[in-house]
Design an enzyme around this catalytic site. Structure first.
Site, PDB file in Angstrom:
ATOM      1  N   PRO A 215       6.956   4.406   5.195  1.00 54.26           N
ATOM      2  CA  PRO A 215       6.552   5.313   6.271  1.00 54.26           C
ATOM      3  C   PRO A 215       6.203   4.634   7.604  1.00 54.26           C
ATOM      4  CG  PRO A 215       4.719   4.977   4.799  1.00 54.26           C
ATOM      5  CD  PRO A 215       5.880   4.225   4.222  1.00 54.26           C
TER       6      PRO A 215
ATOM      7  N   CYS B  77       0.816  -1.218   0.000  1.00 54.95           N
ATOM      8  CA  CYS B  77       0.000   0.000   0.000  1.00 54.95           C
ATOM      9  C   CYS B  77       0.852   1.272   0.000  1.00 54.95           C
ATOM     10  CB  CYS B  77      -0.922   0.009   1.210  1.00 54.95           C
ATOM     11  SG  CYS B  77      -1.986  -1.436   1.310  1.00 54.95           S
ATOM     12  N   HIS B  78       1.812   1.334   0.908  1.00 59.64           N
ATOM     13  CA  HIS B  78       2.554   2.587   1.062  1.00 59.64           C
ATOM     14  C   HIS B  78       4.060   2.403   0.989  1.00 59.64           C
ATOM     15  CE1 HIS B  78      -1.399   3.118   3.063  1.00 59.64           C
ATOM     16  NE2 HIS B  78      -1.386   4.186   2.279  1.00 59.64           N
ATOM     17  N   GLY B  79       4.538   1.194   0.780  1.00 60.34           N
ATOM     18  CA  GLY B  79       5.949   0.965   0.522  1.00 60.34           C
ATOM     19  C   GLY B  79       6.833   0.706   1.724  1.00 60.34           C
TER      20      GLY B  79
END
Length: 187
Positions: free
Chosen positions: A161, A146-148
Site C-alpha cells: 500500500p 508490516c503491511h507488505g
C-alpha cells in the site's frame, strides 16, 4: 571678595572643553552599556550547538561498502539507506517499464549522474513509516514487514500500500568514496 567665573566654551583655546569630553564619555558608556544589556537577549535567540549539530550534514565513507551491500545511517534523526548497486541491479533497474511502477520514476531520477551505482534514500516506508527490510521481496529491494509494501533496488514502490517511492534526501558526492548527506549541491 573675589568671584570665580568658569571660562565659556568659546573662550577655550583648543576649541573643545571638558564638557565635550564628558558628553562623549557618557555617550560611549551608554552605547556599551546598552550593547551589554541587549547581547544576552539576542544571543539567546540563536539555536544551541546540539540543535545545529542535529541538522548538520553528515559524511559517509563509501569505500568499505561492497557491491550489493546496504548500510543504514541517521541524519536529522531519520534513517537513511546507502546502497551500492551491482552491475546486474543497475541493468535490471534501467529496464523497468514506467507503466509497471506505482510512482513512475526513471532510474536516473533516483541516482546521481556519474555515481549511478549508489542509491541514497530515506529508509522508512511511505505508507506508515515502518522500516523495510533490505534484499527482501520480489524486486531485489526492500519489503515492509508490516503491511507488505515492496520497493525495488532503487527505492521505487512496486507493490503497495505504499503510495510513493522512498524519498531521496539532499546529498552530494565528495569525490568517488565519500557522500555528504544533507547538502543539496550537485556534484
Amino acid at each position: 571678595m573675589a568671584t570665580t567665573v568658569a571660562p565659556s566654551d568659546a573662550a577655550h583655546p583648543h576649541g573643545s572643553t571638558r564638557r565635550d569630553f564628558l558628553f562623549l564619555a557618557t555617550g560611549a558608556g551608554a552605547v556599551v552599556g546598552a550593547a551589554a544589556l541587549v547581547w544576552p537577549f539576542v544571543s539567546s535567540m540563536a539555536p544551541d550547538a546540539e540543535t545545529i549539530a542535529a541538522g548538520a550534514p553528515i559524511e559517509v565513507d563509501l569505500s568499505p561498502i561492497s557491491e550489493g551491500q546496504i548500510i543504514n545511517v541517521f541524519w536529522r534523526g531519520k534513517l537513511i539507506f546507502v546502497r551500492r548497486l551491482s552491475a546486474k541491479e543497475i541493468e535490471d533497474m534501467k529496464a523497468v517499464k514506467m507503466g509497471d511502477l506505482i510512482d513512475p520514476a526513471p532510474y536516473y531520477a533516483r541516482v546521481k549522474e556519474g555515481h549511478d551505482q549508489w542509491l541514497v534514500s530515506y529508509g522508512n516506508c511511505t505508507h506508515l513509516g515502518c522500516v523495510p527490510i533490505g534484499h527482501q521481496g520480489n524486486f531485489e529491494g526492500w519489503a515492509c514487514p508490516c503491511h507488505g509494501s515492496q520497493f525495488d533496488a532503487v527505492g521505487r514502490v512496486r507493490r503497495g500500500p505504499a503510495p510513493i517511492n522512498l524519498p531521496i534526501p539532499p546529498y552530494a558526492f565528495q569525490g568517488d568514496a565519500k557522500v555528504r548527506i544533507g547538502e543539496g549541491a550537485a556534484a
